[in-house]
Design a protein around this motif. Structure first.
Motif, PDB file in Angstrom:
ATOM      1  N   ALA A   1      48.235   6.392  32.285  1.00 16.72           N
ATOM      2  CA  ALA A   1      47.005   5.059  32.843  1.00 16.72           C
ATOM      3  C   ALA A   1      46.755   6.579  34.213  1.00 16.72           C
ATOM      4  O   ALA A   1      47.787   7.014  34.611  1.00 16.72           O
ATOM      5  CB  ALA A   1      47.482   3.760  33.342  1.00 16.72           C
TER       6      ALA A   1
ATOM      7  N   TYR B   1      43.514  -2.731  21.039  1.00 15.56           N
ATOM      8  CA  TYR B   1      44.801  -3.588  21.439  1.00 15.56           C
ATOM      9  C   TYR B   1      45.175  -4.287  20.930  1.00 15.56           C
ATOM     10  O   TYR B   1      45.498  -5.378  21.087  1.00 15.56           O
ATOM     11  CB  TYR B   1      44.212  -3.906  23.068  1.00 15.56           C
ATOM     12  CG  TYR B   1      44.510  -3.393  24.084  1.00 15.56           C
ATOM     13  CD1 TYR B   1      43.087  -2.327  24.535  1.00 15.56           C
ATOM     14  CD2 TYR B   1      45.246  -3.381  25.346  1.00 15.56           C
ATOM     15  CE1 TYR B   1      43.925  -1.815  25.242  1.00 15.56           C
ATOM     16  CE2 TYR B   1      45.518  -2.069  26.418  1.00 15.56           C
ATOM     17  CZ  TYR B   1      44.717  -1.699  26.242  1.00 15.56           C
ATOM     18  OH  TYR B   1      44.821  -0.870  27.420  1.00 15.56           O
TER      19      TYR B   1
ATOM     20  N   ARG C   1      43.516   2.139  35.674  1.00 17.07           N
ATOM     21  CA  ARG C   1      42.904   0.248  35.041  1.00 17.07           C
ATOM     22  C   ARG C   1      43.311   0.277  33.579  1.00 17.07           C
ATOM     23  O   ARG C   1      43.383  -1.193  33.430  1.00 17.07           O
ATOM     24  CB  ARG C   1      42.164   0.170  35.688  1.00 17.07           C
ATOM     25  CG  ARG C   1      42.103   0.158  36.980  1.00 17.07           C
ATOM     26  CD  ARG C   1      40.744  -0.194  37.669  1.00 17.07           C
ATOM     27  NE  ARG C   1      41.051  -1.881  38.061  1.00 17.07           N
ATOM     28  CZ  ARG C   1      40.566  -2.641  37.680  1.00 17.07           C
ATOM     29  NH1 ARG C   1      39.012  -2.697  37.140  1.00 17.07           N
ATOM     30  NH2 ARG C   1      40.437  -4.513  37.770  1.00 17.07           N
ATOM     31  N   MET C   2      43.895   1.125  32.632  1.00 14.56           N
ATOM     32  CA  MET C   2      44.491   0.578  30.989  1.00 14.56           C
ATOM     33  C   MET C   2      45.696  -0.204  31.701  1.00 14.56           C
ATOM     34  O   MET C   2      46.518   0.443  31.834  1.00 14.56           O
ATOM     35  CB  MET C   2      44.616   1.964  31.121  1.00 14.56           C
ATOM     36  CG  MET C   2      43.982   3.099  30.473  1.00 14.56           C
ATOM     37  SD  MET C   2      41.915   2.216  29.646  1.00 14.56           S
ATOM     38  CE  MET C   2      42.449   2.348  27.816  1.00 14.56           C
ATOM     39  N   PRO C   3      45.172  -1.573  31.511  1.00 13.56           N
ATOM     40  CA  PRO C   3      46.144  -2.222  31.069  1.00 13.56           C
ATOM     41  C   PRO C   3      47.696  -1.643  29.438  1.00 13.56           C
ATOM     42  O   PRO C   3      47.507  -1.136  28.602  1.00 13.56           O
ATOM     43  CB  PRO C   3      45.535  -3.633  30.265  1.00 13.56           C
ATOM     44  CG  PRO C   3      44.627  -3.047  29.527  1.00 13.56           C
ATOM     45  CD  PRO C   3      44.124  -1.661  30.210  1.00 13.56           C
ATOM     46  N   PRO C   4      48.543  -2.756  29.944  1.00 19.09           N
ATOM     47  CA  PRO C   4      49.946  -2.545  28.638  1.00 19.09           C
ATOM     48  C   PRO C   4      49.910  -2.733  27.499  1.00 19.09           C
ATOM     49  O   PRO C   4      48.599  -4.075  27.656  1.00 19.09           O
ATOM     50  CB  PRO C   4      51.073  -2.584  28.623  1.00 19.09           C
ATOM     51  CG  PRO C   4      50.719  -3.254  30.167  1.00 19.09           C
ATOM     52  CD  PRO C   4      49.114  -3.072  30.600  1.00 19.09           C
TER      53      PRO C   4
ATOM     54  N   ILE D   1      49.657   3.329  25.945  1.00 13.97           N
ATOM     55  CA  ILE D   1      49.525   3.265  27.527  1.00 13.97           C
ATOM     56  C   ILE D   1      50.698   3.001  28.112  1.00 13.97           C
ATOM     57  O   ILE D   1      51.687   2.340  28.164  1.00 13.97           O
ATOM     58  CB  ILE D   1      48.837   1.933  27.885  1.00 13.97           C
ATOM     59  CG1 ILE D   1      46.900   2.071  27.575  1.00 13.97           C
ATOM     60  CG2 ILE D   1      48.509   2.312  29.438  1.00 13.97           C
ATOM     61  CD1 ILE D   1      46.717   4.050  27.641  1.00 13.97           C
TER      62      ILE D   1
ATOM     63  N   SER E   1      50.984   1.578  33.366  1.00 16.24           N
ATOM     64  CA  SER E   1      49.920   0.906  33.662  1.00 16.24           C
ATOM     65  C   SER E   1      50.058  -0.103  34.940  1.00 16.24           C
ATOM     66  O   SER E   1      51.198  -0.413  35.121  1.00 16.24           O
ATOM     67  CB  SER E   1      49.766  -0.282  32.084  1.00 16.24           C
ATOM     68  OG  SER E   1      49.133   0.418  31.404  1.00 16.24           O
ATOM     69  N   THR E   2      49.162   0.217  35.956  1.00 15.91           N
ATOM     70  CA  THR E   2      49.279  -0.852  37.064  1.00 15.91           C
ATOM     71  C   THR E   2      48.861  -1.846  37.426  1.00 15.91           C
ATOM     72  O   THR E   2      48.227  -2.613  38.107  1.00 15.91           O
ATOM     73  CB  THR E   2      48.898   0.039  38.004  1.00 15.91           C
ATOM     74  OG1 THR E   2      47.307   0.744  38.530  1.00 15.91           O
ATOM     75  CG2 THR E   2      49.628   1.572  38.517  1.00 15.91           C
ATOM     76  N   SER E   3      47.951  -1.988  35.691  1.00 16.40           N
ATOM     77  CA  SER E   3      46.689  -3.063  36.038  1.00 16.40           C
ATOM     78  C   SER E   3      47.031  -3.956  34.943  1.00 16.40           C
ATOM     79  O   SER E   3      47.216  -3.304  33.491  1.00 16.40           O
ATOM     80  CB  SER E   3      45.098  -3.208  35.552  1.00 16.40           C
ATOM     81  OG  SER E   3      44.137  -3.957  35.837  1.00 16.40           O
ATOM     82  N   ASN E   4      46.308  -5.301  35.144  1.00 14.37           N
ATOM     83  CA  ASN E   4      46.879  -6.065  33.475  1.00 14.37           C
ATOM     84  C   ASN E   4      45.485  -6.977  33.016  1.00 14.37           C
ATOM     85  O   ASN E   4      44.806  -7.810  32.151  1.00 14.37           O
ATOM     86  CB  ASN E   4      47.638  -7.568  34.155  1.00 14.37           C
ATOM     87  CG  ASN E   4      49.426  -7.031  33.480  1.00 14.37           C
ATOM     88  OD1 ASN E   4      49.706  -6.378  32.859  1.00 14.37           O
ATOM     89  ND2 ASN E   4      50.109  -7.593  34.911  1.00 14.37           N
TER      90      ASN E   4
END
Ligand SMILES: *[C@@H]1O[C@H](CO)[C@@H](O)[C@H](O)[C@H]1NC(C)=O
Ligand SMILES: *[C@@H]1O[C@H](CO)[C@@H](O)[C@H](O)[C@H]1NC(C)=O
Ligand SMILES: *[C@@H]1O[C@H](CO)[C@@H](O)[C@H](O)[C@H]1NC(C)=O
Ligand SMILES: *[C@@H]1O[C@H](CO)[C@@H](O)[C@H](O)[C@H]1NC(C)=O
Ligand SMILES: *[C@@H]1O[C@H](CO)[C@@H](O)[C@H](O)[C@H]1NC(C)=O
Ligand SMILES: *[C@@H]1O[C@H](CO)[C@@H](O)[C@H](O)[C@H]1NC(C)=O
Ligand SMILES: *[C@@H]1O[C@H](CO)[C@@H](O)[C@H](O)[C@H]1NC(C)=O
Ligand SMILES: *[C@@H]1O[C@H](CO)[C@@H](O)[C@H](O)[C@H]1NC(C)=O
Length: 405
Positions: free
Chosen positions: A78, A139, A173-176, A208, A211-214
């Motif tokens: 990310a 996803y 901001r791509m989530p896992p 990804i 990641s830092t965003s969910n």
């Protein structure tokens, strides 16, 4: 005459050589990595173009039964750039060892997408016909369960397919991924100058990392043709007509399950023409927008971004790139929602004939000014006849006609 045209076209214009070349992304994480000319009853190598095909043949290039090893996953950190390899032939990549033809990388130019085609000085200076490509993500860990509207384009490279080593920016901001595994795909549609309605799709396993965003991705919507389109008599962009936020790939010119219905001469492109800005698609998340008005040709209200820092991706193209009919749509919204609907700008020739566009690009870039007008006229005639002829042939003959090698 036709032969002369062919020779002139191919040898005179590197941009034509390039758009004529079939290409695919290459990586062990892809479906069909080892598919050769002999695997199917027809040429279904990853680089073979897809058109007028039933769903089972074009979806994942018909390669779902040729999966990668489970541990071969393309990692997408990310907020970082990743480098992919795109080539006309597996032998032209670092994966040549498992290619039928062995190593055909260009020793003089490691970035050559299609070695074997004549290289010339124009290769590095003429970038007239690139129309961009995109990477999409679903996803879902199980590729067999992925449906066409599960894919969202998350990164665009508008100068694709010019470089073998093509970079893509991964949105910060791509989530896992679920179970640490997603399904991705490469999509490309080239300029109509080469005479074929060719689509390209290659699926691959991806995840990804960092990641830092969910926050999940928004439901992806069908892209709309809203950019300036001088070649089709539309000089200015219509920002109110754009699809904003998460967008699906183009599914075009197949026998089944299309989401685009554009004609032969006006293919959809991964450019500003469909509001695909160059680089990371940073506005594809569920919380990206505070509001998105219903798009339409007469819509004057523009979407409002909600997340601080989630600016629309920059529409910057490197200085060496001068797309001839690629519009530049002005970003509609910025930052906290202050709207900046400045006048749309266009960078495009309004020359009618696609052939003339190629020819003029060639002549402008490659010849001293005294030679330009005659070269222009000659090439315009040659290319026009080529394109005409190309359209009257069946697809097999046609691709032979334009084959790079
Ligand atoms: C592709 O072929 C190479 C060389 O034969 C082999 O090592 C590799 O395991 C194959 N990959 C797949 C996914 O079949
Ligand atoms: C990614 O590449 C772009 C050039 O296309 C550059 O501007 C940007 O700084 C790079 N991003 C990172 C995180 O390295
Ligand atoms: C993937 O999905 C297909 C279709 O639903 C199913 O048949 C298959 O068992 C699934 N594979 C795995 C590994 O779960
Ligand atoms: C597209 O790829 C080229 C070649 O790798 C690279 O120079 C360029 O920065 C990339 N563009 C974007 C927007 O990432
Ligand atoms: C991802 O994060 C780890 C630590 O969490 C770091 O060591 C690694 O360098 C990061 N990778 C990238 C590509 O940023
Ligand atoms: C608006 O978008 C639609 C759907 O892509 C397209 O058919 C139409 O030509 C566009 N009109 C304008 C004025 O941009
Ligand atoms: C947009 O406005 C034009 C001119 O007023 C009108 O002819 C057209 O029907 C309108 N289109 C839509 C989709 O409302
Ligand atoms: C948006 O940000 C700008 C600059 O940071 C600021 O001047 C303006 O007041 C903000 N608008 C709103 C609605 O918060």
């Amino acid at each position: 005459m036709i032969l002369l045209s062919l020779i002139l076209c191919i040898f005179a214009s590197s941009s034509l050589r390039l758009v004529a070349g079939h290409a695919s992304i290459w990586h062990p994480s892809m479906y069909g990595f080892n598919v050769t000319m002999q695997t199917f009853s027809y040429d279904n190598r990853p680089v073979a173009p897809l058109m007028n095909m039933p769903f089972s043949q074009w979806w994942f290039h018909g390669h779902l039964a040729y999966p990668p090893h489970p541990e071969d996953v393309f990692e997408l950190p990310a907020g970082k750039n990743v480098t992919t390899e795109i080539a006309c032939n597996k032998g032209a990549t670092t994966y040549f060892a498992s290619s039928e033809g062995g190593n055909v990388q260009d020793p003089n130019n490691p970035n050559n997408v299609c070695p074997g085609s004549p290289t010339s000085e124009y290769h590095t200076t003429g970038l007239s016909d690139v129309k961009g490509c995109g990477l999409a993500i679903a996803y879902k860990s199980n590729a067999t369960e992925v449906q066409p509207d599960d894919f969202t384009i998350f990164s665009i490279n508008q100068t694709c397919v010019w470089d073998r080593y093509t970079n893509f920016a991964v949105p910060e901001r791509m989530p896992p991924c679920p179970n640490n595994m997603c399904t991705c795909a490469f999509f490309w549609i080239h300029s109509p100058d080469s005479g074929g309605e060719q689509n390209y799709m290659n699926g691959f396993q991806c995840r990804i990392t960092n990641s830092t965003s969910n926050v999940g991705l928004a439901t992806s919507k069908v892209p709309r043709r809203c950019g300036a389109d001088p070649a089709n008599k539309k000089p200015a962009a219509v920002p109110g007509n754009c699809t904003y936020g998460a967008k699906q790939p183009f599914y075009w010119f197949q026998a089944e399950q299309n989401n685009m219905f554009e004609g032969t001469y006006s293919p959809p492109f991964y450019t500003d023409l469909y509001n695909f800005k160059d680089g990371a698609q940073t506005d594809i998340f569920q919380d990206s927008y505070a509001s998105i008005p219903v798009p339409g040709p007469n819509q004057t209200a523009l979407p409002v971004l909600a997340v601080p820092g989630a600016t629309t991706p920059a529409a910057t193209v490197s200085a060496s790139v001068t797309p001839l009919a690629t519009p530049t749509t002005t970003p509609a919204v910025v930052g906290n929602g202050s709207t900046t609907a400045s006048a749309p700008t266009t960078t495009g020739s309004s020359t009618k004939s696609m052939c003339k566009r190629s020819a003029s690009a060639f002549s402008r870039r490659s010849l001293p000014s005294t030679d330009r007008s005659s070269a222009h006229a000659l090439l315009a005639r040659k290319l026009y006849s080529m394109t005409r002829r190309s359209r009257t042939l069946n697809p097999e003959k046609r691709s032979e006609l334009w084959r790079p090698f």
